[in-house]
Write a protein that holds these residues in place. Structure first.
Motif, PDB file in Angstrom:
ATOM      1  N   LYS A  17     103.975  18.478 -15.146  1.00  0.00           N
ATOM      2  CA  LYS A  17     101.904  18.555 -13.961  1.00  0.00           C
ATOM      3  C   LYS A  17     102.535  18.515 -12.456  1.00  0.00           C
ATOM      4  CE  LYS A  17      99.703  17.118 -17.565  1.00  0.00           C
ATOM      5  NZ  LYS A  17      98.187  16.541 -17.678  1.00  0.00           N
ATOM      6  N   MET A  18     101.946  19.443 -12.166  1.00  0.00           N
ATOM      7  CA  MET A  18     102.098  19.686 -10.507  1.00  0.00           C
ATOM      8  C   MET A  18     101.704  18.216  -9.998  1.00  0.00           C
ATOM      9  SD  MET A  18     102.282  22.400  -9.120  1.00  0.00           S
ATOM     10  CE  MET A  18     101.214  22.425  -8.105  1.00  0.00           C
ATOM     11  N   PRO A  19     102.364  17.588  -9.071  1.00  0.00           N
ATOM     12  CA  PRO A  19     102.462  16.718  -8.155  1.00  0.00           C
ATOM     13  C   PRO A  19     101.359  16.458  -7.927  1.00  0.00           C
ATOM     14  CG  PRO A  19     104.517  17.260  -7.625  1.00  0.00           C
ATOM     15  CD  PRO A  19     103.762  18.937  -8.716  1.00  0.00           C
ATOM     16  N   PRO A  20     100.464  15.159  -7.345  1.00  0.00           N
ATOM     17  CA  PRO A  20      99.250  15.013  -7.025  1.00  0.00           C
ATOM     18  C   PRO A  20      98.960  15.389  -5.544  1.00  0.00           C
ATOM     19  CG  PRO A  20     100.075  12.979  -8.521  1.00  0.00           C
ATOM     20  CD  PRO A  20     100.795  13.887  -8.369  1.00  0.00           C
ATOM     21  N   GLY A  21      98.242  16.350  -5.294  1.00  0.00           N
ATOM     22  CA  GLY A  21      98.367  16.615  -3.507  1.00  0.00           C
ATOM     23  C   GLY A  21      99.126  17.744  -3.487  1.00  0.00           C
ATOM     24  N   MET A  22      99.907  18.353  -4.273  1.00  0.00           N
ATOM     25  CA  MET A  22     100.158  19.579  -4.886  1.00  0.00           C
ATOM     26  C   MET A  22      99.257  20.372  -4.111  1.00  0.00           C
ATOM     27  SD  MET A  22     103.437  21.265  -3.909  1.00  0.00           S
ATOM     28  CE  MET A  22     104.714  20.309  -4.306  1.00  0.00           C
ATOM     29  N   VAL A  23      99.045  21.912  -4.025  1.00  0.00           N
ATOM     30  CA  VAL A  23      98.685  22.741  -3.786  1.00  0.00           C
ATOM     31  C   VAL A  23      98.656  24.213  -3.936  1.00  0.00           C
ATOM     32  CG1 VAL A  23      97.139  24.622  -1.560  1.00  0.00           C
ATOM     33  CG2 VAL A  23      97.204  21.718  -1.784  1.00  0.00           C
ATOM     34  N   MET A  24      98.450  24.847  -4.947  1.00  0.00           N
ATOM     35  CA  MET A  24      98.623  26.397  -4.997  1.00  0.00           C
ATOM     36  C   MET A  24      98.418  27.321  -4.508  1.00  0.00           C
ATOM     37  SD  MET A  24     100.856  25.969  -7.962  1.00  0.00           S
ATOM     38  CE  MET A  24     101.004  27.221  -8.604  1.00  0.00           C
ATOM     39  N   GLY A  25      99.371  28.266  -4.099  1.00  0.00           N
ATOM     40  CA  GLY A  25      99.797  29.262  -2.844  1.00  0.00           C
ATOM     41  C   GLY A  25      98.818  30.495  -3.894  1.00  0.00           C
ATOM     42  N   PRO A  26      98.244  31.402  -2.665  1.00  0.00           N
ATOM     43  CA  PRO A  26      97.825  32.660  -3.695  1.00  0.00           C
ATOM     44  C   PRO A  26      98.615  34.083  -3.953  1.00  0.00           C
ATOM     45  CG  PRO A  26      97.687  33.030  -1.616  1.00  0.00           C
ATOM     46  CD  PRO A  26      98.234  31.630  -1.880  1.00  0.00           C
ATOM     47  N   ILE A  33     103.080  24.966   3.226  1.00  0.00           N
ATOM     48  CA  ILE A  33     102.476  24.667   4.083  1.00  0.00           C
ATOM     49  C   ILE A  33     100.877  23.809   4.317  1.00  0.00           C
ATOM     50  CG2 ILE A  33     101.672  27.355   4.301  1.00  0.00           C
ATOM     51  CD1 ILE A  33     102.692  24.576   7.926  1.00  0.00           C
ATOM     52  N   CYS A  34     100.672  23.931   2.933  1.00  0.00           N
ATOM     53  CA  CYS A  34      99.537  23.873   2.219  1.00  0.00           C
ATOM     54  C   CYS A  34      99.641  22.074   1.761  1.00  0.00           C
ATOM     55  CB  CYS A  34      98.795  25.049   1.112  1.00  0.00           C
ATOM     56  SG  CYS A  34      97.921  26.637   1.638  1.00  0.00           S
ATOM     57  N   THR A  35     100.691  21.930   1.469  1.00  0.00           N
ATOM     58  CA  THR A  35     100.385  20.480   0.723  1.00  0.00           C
ATOM     59  C   THR A  35     101.142  19.496   2.188  1.00  0.00           C
ATOM     60  OG1 THR A  35     101.085  21.621  -0.711  1.00  0.00           O
ATOM     61  CG2 THR A  35     101.764  19.209  -0.995  1.00  0.00           C
ATOM     62  N   ALA A  36     100.306  18.756   2.106  1.00  0.00           N
ATOM     63  CA  ALA A  36     101.242  17.691   2.733  1.00  0.00           C
ATOM     64  C   ALA A  36     102.991  17.313   2.792  1.00  0.00           C
ATOM     65  CB  ALA A  36     100.796  15.737   2.918  1.00  0.00           C
ATOM     66  N   PHE A  37     103.787  16.409   3.133  1.00  0.00           N
ATOM     67  CA  PHE A  37     105.013  16.352   3.182  1.00  0.00           C
ATOM     68  C   PHE A  37     105.653  15.019   2.101  1.00  0.00           C
ATOM     69  CE2 PHE A  37     108.900  14.005   3.712  1.00  0.00           C
ATOM     70  CZ  PHE A  37     109.928  15.072   3.772  1.00  0.00           C
ATOM     71  N   ARG A  38     104.331  14.514   1.939  1.00  0.00           N
ATOM     72  CA  ARG A  38     104.571  13.411   1.057  1.00  0.00           C
ATOM     73  C   ARG A  38     104.709  13.660  -0.739  1.00  0.00           C
ATOM     74  NH1 ARG A  38     100.276  12.102   4.235  1.00  0.00           N
ATOM     75  NH2 ARG A  38      98.317  11.776   2.928  1.00  0.00           N
ATOM     76  N   ASN A  39     103.862  14.224  -0.615  1.00  0.00           N
ATOM     77  CA  ASN A  39     103.100  14.911  -2.229  1.00  0.00           C
ATOM     78  C   ASN A  39     104.137  16.348  -1.487  1.00  0.00           C
ATOM     79  OD1 ASN A  39     101.173  13.876  -1.919  1.00  0.00           O
ATOM     80  ND2 ASN A  39      99.468  15.353  -0.984  1.00  0.00           N
ATOM     81  N   TRP A  40     104.720  17.180  -1.186  1.00  0.00           N
ATOM     82  CA  TRP A  40     106.270  18.033  -1.537  1.00  0.00           C
ATOM     83  C   TRP A  40     107.252  17.462  -1.841  1.00  0.00           C
ATOM     84  CZ3 TRP A  40     105.783  23.464  -1.460  1.00  0.00           C
ATOM     85  CH2 TRP A  40     106.537  23.577  -2.046  1.00  0.00           C
ATOM     86  N   GLY A  60      94.278  20.818  -3.749  1.00  0.00           N
ATOM     87  CA  GLY A  60      93.337  21.825  -4.560  1.00  0.00           C
ATOM     88  C   GLY A  60      92.739  22.240  -3.165  1.00  0.00           C
ATOM     89  N   HIS A  61      91.575  23.661  -3.375  1.00  0.00           N
ATOM     90  CA  HIS A  61      91.193  24.895  -2.123  1.00  0.00           C
ATOM     91  C   HIS A  61      90.155  23.593  -1.340  1.00  0.00           C
ATOM     92  CE1 HIS A  61      89.041  27.490  -0.893  1.00  0.00           C
ATOM     93  NE2 HIS A  61      87.946  27.395  -0.936  1.00  0.00           N
ATOM     94  N   PRO A  94     110.040  22.401   9.614  1.00  0.00           N
ATOM     95  CA  PRO A  94     108.599  22.998   9.415  1.00  0.00           C
ATOM     96  C   PRO A  94     107.218  22.355   9.785  1.00  0.00           C
ATOM     97  CG  PRO A  94     109.963  24.611   8.338  1.00  0.00           C
ATOM     98  CD  PRO A  94     110.802  23.230   8.193  1.00  0.00           C
ATOM     99  N   PRO A  95     106.071  21.960  10.216  1.00  0.00           N
ATOM    100  CA  PRO A  95     105.378  21.534   9.429  1.00  0.00           C
ATOM    101  C   PRO A  95     104.342  20.833   8.789  1.00  0.00           C
ATOM    102  CG  PRO A  95     104.264  23.146  11.198  1.00  0.00           C
ATOM    103  CD  PRO A  95     106.213  23.298  10.788  1.00  0.00           C
ATOM    104  N   ASP A  96     104.321  19.802   8.008  1.00  0.00           N
ATOM    105  CA  ASP A  96     103.292  19.818   6.493  1.00  0.00           C
ATOM    106  C   ASP A  96     101.834  20.437   7.492  1.00  0.00           C
ATOM    107  OD1 ASP A  96     102.381  17.462   7.884  1.00  0.00           O
ATOM    108  OD2 ASP A  96     102.759  16.362   5.344  1.00  0.00           O
ATOM    109  N   VAL A  97     101.076  20.223   5.750  1.00  0.00           N
ATOM    110  CA  VAL A  97      99.968  20.866   6.565  1.00  0.00           C
ATOM    111  C   VAL A  97      99.290  19.835   7.029  1.00  0.00           C
ATOM    112  CG1 VAL A  97      98.767  18.987   3.898  1.00  0.00           C
ATOM    113  CG2 VAL A  97      97.256  21.658   5.100  1.00  0.00           C
TER     114      VAL A  97
END
Length: 203
Positions: A17-26, A33-40, A60-61, A94-97
């Motif tokens: 399962k995707m880690p909580p807070g992970m965001v899928m790109g298009p 870049i859509c995800t906080a480092f701690r979730n990445w 999520g969105h 590189p920066p996170d979200v």
């Protein structure tokens, strides 16, 4: 959250399962870049932050843009901000979200604070171009899409400094509300982004 795609040749038992807070790109892949480092980087999340993230409803969105704005607005709790500093990317990464969001909102609010009281037609056109470019060029596509949809419902007010500052504050507050955060008092935009508090501690 949806599950990640299984690489070719991998067994179905390797699905995670995707880690909580992970965001899928298009593109259907995790968006860095859509995800906080701690979730990445699973394992960097503290219990305090996990509780904060749980209130935000996971990834999520909506939550990507919401987290960006809430952290930039200064409405996040002291504990959340402390965790963000600890769990952010190491120096020169590189920066996170969250870093990107704080920098972007700081730029936008400060630009509005110094926008002319009576802008020329050229200044108004340039400000509109700047704001309208964000949904097209902003690196976090989920954040950009969310902001673009909000702009359709609430067109930017570029009539002058006060109107633009209030418009940005209201957009920011809408995102804060999605996170269940306190609203920022839009009467205090000059104090926050231009003049500093009356006690002079920023002078």
């Amino acid at each position: 959250m949806s599950t990640t795609n299984v690489p070719a040749g991998a067994s179905s038992t390797s699905k995670n399962k995707m880690p909580p807070g992970m965001v899928m790109g298009p593109d259907g892949k995790p968006c860095k870049i859509c995800t906080a480092f701690r979730n990445w980087r699973p394992g960097t999340t503290s219990g305090i932050e996990g509780n904060e993230r749980g209130r935000a409803g996971g990834g999520g969105h909506r939550s990507a843009a919401a987290m960006m704005a809430a952290l930039a607005s200064g409405t996040a709790s002291e504990k959340t901000n402390a965790v963000a500093r600890i769990d952010g990317p190491p120096p020169n990464c590189p920066p996170d979200v969250e870093q990107l969001g704080r920098a972007t909102w700081t730029f936008l609010h400060t630009t509005a604070a110094y926008y002319p009281e009576r802008p020329s037609p050229t200044q108004r056109a340039n400000m509109l171009m700047l704001l309208r470019s964000l949904p097209v060029l902003y690196p976090c596509t989920n954040c950009a899409d969310d902001f673009g949809e909000d702009m359709k419902t609430h067109p930017p007010d570029v009539s002058g400094r006060v109107g633009l500052s209030r418009w940005l504050c209201e957009r920011h507050n809408e995102v804060n509300e999605k996170l269940g955060k306190e609203r920022f008092d839009c009467a205090k935009t000059d104090e926050r982004w231009k003049d500093g508090p009356e006690d002079g501690r920023c002078d």
